[in-house]
Each structure stands twice: as C-alpha cells, then as structure tokens.
Write an enzyme that holds these catalytic residues in place. Structure first.
Site, PDB file in Angstrom:
ATOM      1  N   GLY A 183      58.881  67.158  90.505  1.00  0.00           N
ATOM      2  CA  GLY A 183      59.498  66.332  91.529  1.00  0.00           C
ATOM      3  C   GLY A 183      58.700  65.059  91.763  1.00  0.00           C
ATOM      4  O   GLY A 183      57.552  64.935  91.323  1.00  0.00           O
ATOM      5  N   CYS A 184      59.325  64.104  92.454  1.00  0.00           N
ATOM      6  CA  CYS A 184      58.687  62.808  92.665  1.00  0.00           C
ATOM      7  C   CYS A 184      57.466  62.922  93.569  1.00  0.00           C
ATOM      8  O   CYS A 184      56.378  62.446  93.218  1.00  0.00           O
ATOM      9  CB  CYS A 184      59.694  61.800  93.209  1.00  0.00           C
ATOM     10  SG  CYS A 184      60.606  62.362  94.659  1.00  0.00           S
ATOM     11  N   PHE A 185      57.613  63.561  94.732  1.00  0.00           N
ATOM     12  CA  PHE A 185      56.463  63.693  95.628  1.00  0.00           C
ATOM     13  C   PHE A 185      55.345  64.515  94.989  1.00  0.00           C
ATOM     14  O   PHE A 185      54.177  64.137  95.060  1.00  0.00           O
ATOM     15  CB  PHE A 185      56.888  64.316  96.962  1.00  0.00           C
ATOM     16  CG  PHE A 185      57.655  63.393  97.854  1.00  0.00           C
ATOM     17  CD1 PHE A 185      57.089  62.206  98.315  1.00  0.00           C
ATOM     18  CD2 PHE A 185      58.952  63.691  98.270  1.00  0.00           C
ATOM     19  CE1 PHE A 185      57.791  61.352  99.156  1.00  0.00           C
ATOM     20  CE2 PHE A 185      59.657  62.848  99.105  1.00  0.00           C
ATOM     21  CZ  PHE A 185      59.078  61.671  99.553  1.00  0.00           C
TER      22      PHE A 185
END
Lengths: 351, 351, 351, 351
Positions: D154-156
């Site tokens: 995921g991005c985070f």
C-alpha cells in the site's frame, strides 16, 4: 430591536452552497430571523451534521418541504433550488401569501421558447414569469422596491451585465462586437458530485465548458437587448478555474466614437454612484477575484487598446455572494424598503 | 550507442524553471550528454542543493559562465536566460563556434524598434536577429533543419500561433477580428520572487495582467502577418491562474465564408499531419491543460457559433515543456537532423 | 452608540497579513474606531493601494510610526510587528499611556535566556515581560480583564494549548509522552517574499520545516509546565500545507488511568463551558480546517486507541483569526470588560 | 529489441488512477507491450475517451474481463482493482498460468482474521495469501526474484516502512513508541466520486480521516513485527492534504542507546546501498513531496531531538508511483530478472 420588527425567513435548498451561504449571511442580518432551513432530502437531520462549520451557530434540524407550515412560520422564502424545481414550487409559495426570492434560473427568461431551448425542460407559467422582477440590484433596484417576487440573477450574468450595461446604455460600444470570456471557481458547479468537480480532475487544471451553450447566454442577451432597445447577441465562453470561489468576466468590445479609458472609468463611476457594492477601480487598475472574496462587491477595471479600438472590461465577483446569496439578500433589503447593504457590509476576506 | 555519437550540451540559466526542465528532459535524451549546467549566481554549488529533486540524478556543481570553457566542452548551448541577458551573450557563443538555442525573447522580433517598444531595453544586433530562425517547430521546422541558431518561441505565442495559423493561412478567419484571451499557470512568472507569485496572494485568486501590453503581442503579430502576407493586429489579454503549470489560449475570430466546425477540425488535422505533438481533438471536444501536463503536446479544439459567426479555438500546452524547454529540445532534434520527437515521448502526467 | 463610547485603536504593522486581518475585523467592531493604520515602510500611501480589497472600506493613508501622535489619537495599540521590532517599541507605547496588545512573540517567554536561545536575538526588558499577560483567552481570560498590556499567543500554541490543557490539568495524559504534529497554511509564513512561500514551490507540495526547532516550542512548554506544575518537554514538528489559511495540530499522548474517549469529550466540554469560541465536536468526529476558516473558532475532536493506550487530539483554527488577529480582539474585549465575542461573531466561510 | 523478447502485459482496472499510471509508465517501458487494458464497466470504449491525455498514445478500446482471452494475449497481469475484487479474481488468473502483480490489499495480510477485522469483508483463500510475496522492493526484493505472484504494498506502508525498517532492524528505536502521522494528496482517494474528494470541500482544507482505523495499519504492523521478531503495535493517523499527488509520513520514536542524527543518516544509506530509488538526504535536510512527484523515488530525512530523545523520520513518495504503479513495475522488473529500475528512470517533475 423589537422581535416583531424582524422578518421571518425560510430557506428552501439549504444544503447546497447557495443555501448555506444564505445561512452564513442571514444569521448575522439585523432584521432577519431564520425560522426554517428546508431540505427534503435530509429532513430531520441537524444542518450542522452535513455542515459542521455551523456547529453551535445554527443547530436547527432540516425541515421537510411543507408549504402550509412555511406559510405559518415565514414571511419570505429563498428558493435556492436547482433549475426545474422552482418552476412548479414558486407559484405555490406565492399563492400561499409568501414573498419569494428565487435563486434558480426558472423565472429569469421572459420568452418561454427561449427558456426551453437553453434549459431543455418546460418553462414556468408565463404569468409568474411576467410577475418576477429581475433583481440585478444596481440596475433594476427601483423595480424591486416593495414587490413580492424577485428572480435573482445568475452568477455569470451579474458579473457580465454590471460590466457592460453602462457602456451599452451610453452607446459607447458596438453591441455586435461583444465577446465575453468568463472564468469561474469550482463551487459554481455546486455540491452535487461529478467528475468535473472531483478534486484530482480539476486541481492543477483549467477547462473550458459549455462553449457557446451556457444557459446564462439568453439571460445576458435579454438584458442587454432591453438596455439597448434592439436584439443583442454575444459570444460567451465559460472556464472552470482551480479555486473554490470567484468569477471573472473578461469582456471585449469595439468602442464607438472617441472615448478615452479614463472616460470609461468616469462613465461607470457616475452610473454606479451611490451603489456601494460596485467599486470601479482607478484608471489602469484591474481587480482580482480574491479582492472581493466572501463579500458582496463587484469590482471592475478597464483597458482601452488604441491599436485595435477595443475596450477590455474586467469584472469580478464572489460567485456565491454577489453571484447568488448576497445579491438575494440585497434584493430582500430592497423588497422590504431597507438600505440595500443592510447586513451585507462584509469586508472581503484577504488573503 | 557509442559515446562519440552523443551531442554535448551546456545549459546557461540552469536555476530557473526553464533550465531545470531542460535538465529533466535532456538527462533522459538518448543522444545528449549534459556537460555543463551554468548559473553565474550560484557557481560552485551542486545544482541538487537548490533543486533537491535532482539528488543522485544530476550531481554536477553549477559552473560559472566562461565561454571559452563552454566552447571546449559543449557543441550546443541552451540559453534559458532572462530577456536582456541573451542580447550580448548569444553572439559571443555563436562566434565561439557553438550552436545556440535561445529561450529568451531577445532574438524573436525582427524589427528592432518594435522590440524596444515592447521590451523596454535595447534590441540585439540586427545581424544576429536576422540569422535566428524562429523555432515554432510545427510551422517552421523545415527552416530549422541544420541551422546553428534558433530563437525559441514564447509560451503564449506557441499555444496561440499553433491555434491560429492554419485558419489564417487558409483565409478562413477575419484577421482583423482576432481576440486572444490567454491564461497561464504561475510557473510562467519564473522563480524570481515577487508579490504576484507569492502563494497567499495568488492561491484562490485569478488576476489579469499586462492587458494589451504583454511583450508576446509583437511576436504573435509578426508571425500572423508573415503568414497572412499583411499586417495583423490582435487583442491579447493574459491572466494568472492558481496552478503551477499550463497555458490555455482561448481565441475568437469571425469566420469568413462558409465553413463548418467539422471542416475546421479537418483543416487542422491536415495541416498538422505527421506532426506528432499537435493533437487536434475530435469535433465538439475541447482540451484541458492537465491533459498535456509534463509533456510536449499542444492540444486543440473548436466551437463554431452559428448565432454570431464566430469560431472559438482553444489551445493548451504545458508552458514549461512545449512553451519552453520541450520545444527547445524539439528544435535541437531538428537542428541535428534527428526525429523531432526524439527523447520527448512523454505521456502527460495525469492526474 | 455615542461616539465617545468608542475606543480609538491604532494598528502598527498594518501591511502584514495579521495587520489587514485586524482591519477587516475591527472596522466592523461596534465599539472600535480605527484612528490610525501604521506602516513606516509605506507611510503616506493609501492602504487600499497595496490591499485593493479595502477599496472604499478603509481609505486612510498609512501613517508613519510616531508615538506622540499615536498617544494623542488612540487608546489602544495593536503591534502586529515582526519579532525583534516589538522588543523596544512596546515599552515606549506603554510609557506613553497606551494600552498594548502585542502580536509578536517578544513578550511571551518569561525566561529571557530561553527566549534568546530560540529567537536568536536579545530578549525584551524583563520588567515588561513580567507585566505582559499571556492572552490565551479561554485559559487566562480572567487575568486579562482590565489590564493594559497583553501578549497575544502564537498561532501554533493557540491550537495546541487549547487542545492539551484540559487533559494536562486533569492529569489524564502523561506529559512526558506528548508529540505534536502541526500543519499550517502558507499565510503563516507572512507577506515577506521567500522561496518557501513562492507559489510554484509550495503549491502541490508538502514540506516539514523547523523540525524540533520552532520558536513556538518554548511557548507551548512554558504554559504546559505552568499548568502541570512541573517542567514539560514536547516533541513538536511543523509542516507547510498548500492552502492559504488554517492550522491543524494533531497531538498524541499516553492516557494515564482509565478514561474513555467519551469522557475526554465531556472533560473538554466542561472545561470550555461558556467559552463560545471553542467547539468540542461530538464523540468520534474530528474537525477540518475549513470548518473554522475566517472565524475565531477553535474546534477539536478526539480518538482514543485502545490498542496503544494513546489519545489523538485534533485541534484546528484559522491561523490569522484565532491564531492572531481574532484572538487579539478577543483580548481587547476582555481588557475593556466587554463580552469576549463582541464583534467576533463570524460564521466560518464555507466552502 | 526483438519483439519476442517483449513481455505482454494486461492491466485490469485501467480506469482508476493506479491503472492509468501503469499505462503512462508501461507504454515507455523498453521490454513491455501492453496488450490489453481492461475495465468491465467501460468495455468497448477507447480509453482515451475517459482519459484524453492518452489521445494518440494509447488508442486501444477498453476490454471486458475474460480470463481466457487474457491468458492467450498476456504473460503478466496487473490487478489495479478495489479491495474485495481481487480476492476471487487473482486465483483464477494464477490458475490460468498468468503472472500476477496485485495492487489491491487483498493478499497483503497473512492472518485472515486480521484482514477481516480491518477490511470488513472476507479474506482471500489462505493458500494464495501464503503464496503472495510482499513486494516492498528495497526490503523484500530478493524474494520477488522469479516468482509468479506479488502483492504490491500500500501507499502509506511503502513510505512508512521504508522510513522505519532500518532503525527497527538495527534496534535503534523503541518499537513500542512509534507514532506515524501520515499525510496524503487527494488522488489517494481514487477516482470514485465522494464528498470527501469533491473540489470545493477539500480545496483549502485539511482533514484527518480514519484515525487509528486505517486498513494500512495491520500491513505496517505485520512487516515491522516480522522485522523486529516480536509484535509491534503503532499509532497511525492519516490526513488528506489539498494537493493531487504525494504522501509524507512523519514518524516519531524514542531512540534506544546512543546514536547521533548523523549515524541515522549513515545507517540508512548503508541499508539502502545500491537501491537507487531510496534517496537518504544529507544530515539536517528533510524532503518535500514535490521533490519526488511523478517519479519512483522515496526520499527521507531525520531530526534527532536531544531534549526528548526522540527521532523524527520524514519519508515522502508519489503515492501513485512508488506508492502503487511504479513499485508494481519495479516488482515486474524483479520478477523477470531485469534491473529493478528498468523503464522507471523518471526525474521528478518540478515544479
């Protein structure tokens, strides 16, 4: 101030941007009580739930639309409803004895066929369209005094007409040469979801839309034709600018006869003498949209090009205030015989 | 690819936005080595210090401006310098045997008097002005082939001229009726500090500037007059839009003769056949600035208004790419006899 | 209201964002006359020249700084001056018999050595630092009543302290565990030009700055230590967010003892009972910065994480209103013995 | 390069922001042919209709989802599908002999119960979850070599884990003290319409969301626990920032033992030696999001606070590139045994 001197106001369409701006402005108006905020889609819910900025300020629940109840609890109704919704609604409100200020476009176009051509749905009952006074306050303010029903101008027409009318009336510009390049902040697209107003699509982006096809065109032409005394047709393009509030109308026209730029400034200052919401800037200065943000001002400036004989007129407003809710309250003031700027003395929020 | 087939490039003015964009694009160009990035004001400092996005990508120190050294280490020089700086500099670079692509406006205006009237400082040596080929690639690309000195077009002229030339050349629009309403992102104001480009002043704001007075006006008129074969004068207004990149030119003109909107689309597609950076949109579709962001494309669309007989032409570019550094590299490609899109095949960054 | 009941106010530093916001708010204040707007750098120029949004609203010329004249024409002075300028100026104003509300940080830090360590220039005369009442209105409002000299809190401390004090005072959080992640709109950087606040550099960008080194740290620690009765040290990071107005302080701390999230809501509501500018949101709701924009509100919300035993407290203000000029007027109201919200009843501007 | 050395790629979910970014990056990849862009909701329509920036670049029609056809025409599939859609889809693609890089979160969480608790729908078949290699390239790149199925982070988690892992692995920070304050641009909310991502609601606004409840929390904890060899629990808050692209993760932790800030810089540089997409900034320098925009870089910086014994770690990525599509291609490169930066050498777009 005695309570019985207060006017009771209901707002239909309270959950759109025009509606909440009416609430922001009216809750501080010295002669108004907001007795009902109405939204059939969200009835029963506190308005501060969807608009938390109103927490502790307006803690009313949203009401359902019930004309009988409105008639008991209000003297004046603002209809901040989408086009098409006001068409059947406003006549009923008027019949119930209410004063109405309609912010939709449904009662602006006098010719029903023209309305249907641009709006693509049936026109309102022509008797009511006739009755509606077009509330471009600085131009038709006298006609608004004491009436029961005002049709509030559109955002683009407000910026555009205030910028063109003095020159058209004076015969200083060739009305067959008018080109209007208009730009609006994204709040003009309303609170309804659309890809056009989706953040990642319009941020860092600039987009033209409804080129030559915007429904504000017949409104502009109707008024200019009225002022000129003959049919006026304009070229009109709208652009969506990545900012929330603000409209700029950049207008171009051939100057007829010999008039200096300074004379244009003087002509407009004379025309708008005593109308505090129009600020004609000094010669050689043009306004920016942020300079009117949050306020009811319409600022304008001029540039005459000796090389081409064309004048460029730049006019700016806050689309939600002077272009909608602020001017609606200005019309309320005029209807009630109050000072037109009562409760509207907001300094623009800058920066 | 063998090292000796690489062209050695120096960039003067590497710490402006045009300069760093040249670096972004050239460091990925298959036939270019950047041998020197020059900025007299910051010589000796790694360029990645002021532009951390270049960390580990370009780790050279900024060089001082020394023509002798440049001549030893480079074949081609890009001068991304402010107007007035190129005037004396470019002749020296040419005399030193370097090829030059000048991104300033100093060699674009053929008539020195006109230059001085709009730019407010002395014109460059007319011999060099004559020598400079105006590098509007899709129009004058053939003239650029093999030359040593190209004057790269301005950002507004690029968007505007690509949008007007086919119709002017075909005689389809009345050149006395042309009005250009141009809008630019704030990076167009450069990296130099100014209140105009101060965040809190221009964010959420829209501002017209240099109305009828922008120095790109004579550039546009010179080319249109050249194409038309007679003097063309235009009305031209620029606006600053709260976004970083992008230019939109919205152009208005009277159509001469009978031409449909679709015929305009066809005319332009025919004109730009084989030029991959111009994308003429389908009939009835207008481009938005974000749709070319980060790329060398110029996209355009049309709307003909039967009511007024006017055509609206909308043309968009990324002001730093097609409006400056990208087109400069396109010109490098043409000068060197390479494919014009070599190293420029960037898909726009969306969203 | 009789003219002699009006308080005469002068504003020093009228051409910064804090200064013009004081003008926006004070010109509508029912008991204030602005008698002088002062800016030594622009004396003699109408303030509306640099701030056209004030056209026709405030048409005074900017005055030079002359304490004798101020003392004749004003009762109260707001010093919206940069840090270091107030240090010598405020004592002179007080000696001249003026009441002073100082918006710089020069009189906030009681310990001169600490001041000099964080501010990097000499501390003010300790007698005056002692005299200054720290005007965090909801906490120290009683001490402000009737005094002559208030030191107005910083923007970050206002959002942060209002968010922490009730829990610290109640002993519900471990003060050694406090981490404050603060975010500010770019107007917080002021109107002075800098690359940091240059549009193209900060638009579409997010940047941390002064990590662990912001001069608001000792202000926060001084107050928390005062409340706690022992030295409190915090971790504090500031970020610049691409928007004009707004501060959000996201605060983290270990909860001591057993307290539910709902109990936090109740604790804060009890603490701020009767203080209309703090709005504690319902359990499970966190505020966004736009929900207080243009207003004097400080909104806050809570989230307790059972997994880690930490509470997250989110507090938002408009940095120029509650974080500067609005709170300064709130302090004026308290100094004068008026209602603290007199002239400050602005509904947030939304959207 | 011979055609038969090209890998054929299909993209499922081509009309989301992750999908079009895959197209932008892959169409310039030297060893990839995009053979199919798939979107069941828009099958039969040219992708350039909904994404005009792709005009003349990708002119394919969108295909319907038909696994048999995909298996004939592609070697590798990227599933840029919403969570829940990949759960049943990916096993079928693998069974059809395709290599899969899944950008949804459906195969990241090894413990099905944990998945269901955070994602609120049924977990994927555990056999496939087991098979999926977690493609945080700089950490688990070796495990990705040659495999058929990668679950893309995921991005985070990407920004956060790259910023924490070296210190956790070295035992330099107290893992019970980790607090992550994360901020994302609005494109992270996807292209699906929502009030949260409506322009006028989030422009000039800053909003916290999913405080302590974001579904990326278990992903971060799973990896940190794996690295640490014991259960790690973190406090994690996300904020929505008014910009299109970019993530910043600001991380706080207690330092264990004696380590200088400079030593942290060295530790991280050593850890990421040879991994070109991580750029550890010089001591005392922190990155801003725009400095990686449009590129696959993850930049980071450190600030140690002697007063509190805490280290602040700041890590930035472009959420759509390194946080999604860019890292997915990096994983493709690793799966195929190519250089990890093949086709990903984009210089950040600045400004």
């Amino acid at each position: 101030m005695a309570v019985d001197s207060m006017v009771r106001v209901a707002i239909i369409g309270s959950t759109g941007y025009g509606g909440v701006e009416l609430i922001r402005l009216l809750q501080a108006h010295p002669r108004v009580n907001i007795t009902s905020v109405i939204s059939s889609s969200s009835a029963g819910v506190p308005i501060s739930k969807g608009f938390p900025h109103l927490t502790n300020i307006v803690e009313q629940d949203l009401d359902d639309l019930d004309i009988e109840i409105i008639a008991r609890n209000a003297d004046v109704v603002f209809t901040a409803t989408p086009s098409g919704v006001s068409t059947p609604l406003v006549p009923k409100l008027l019949q119930a004895g209410l004063k109405v200020i309609d912010l939709s476009g449904d009662f602006r176009i006098k010719d029903g066929e023209v309305y249907e051509q641009w709006y693509k749905h049936p026109a309102a009952d022509s008797a009511y369209v006739e009755q509606a006074v077009y509330g471009l306050s600085e131009v038709y303010g006298d006609e608004v005094l004491g009436v029961d029903f005002v049709s509030n101008p559109g955002c683009f027409p407000t910026a555009t007409l205030l910028g063109l009318i003095p020159a058209v009336e004076a015969g200083w510009i060739d009305t067959s040469s008018i080109i209007i390049d208009a730009k609006s902040g994204v709040s003009g697209a309303g609170r309804g979801l659309s890809l056009t107003a989706h953040y990642a699509e319009i941020n860092e982006n600039l987009r033209a839309y409804k080129v030559n096809r915007h429904q504000h065109i017949p409104e502009i032409e109707q008024v200019l034709s009225d002022v000129k005394g003959e049919q006026v047709t304009v070229t009109f393009t709208t652009h969506l600018v990545p900012m929330t509030r603000g409209i700029m109308s950049t207008m171009y026209a051939k100057v007829t006869g010999e008039h200096t730029q300074e004379e244009f400034v003087e002509l407009y200052r004379e025309y708008y003498k005593g109308r505090s919401f129009v600020r004609v800037r000094d010669n050689g200065v043009w306004p920016a949209t942020k300079e009117v943000s949050g306020s009811n001002y319409c600022d304008m400036g001029f540039q005459l090009d000796d090389r081409t004989g064309r004048i460029t007129i730049i006019s700016v407003i806050d689309n939600i205030v002077k272009g909608a809710s602020g001017q609606a309250i200005q019309n309320l003031n005029l209807m009630m015989g109050w000072e037109e700027n009562l409760g509207l003395g907001y300094t623009p929020v800058y920066p």
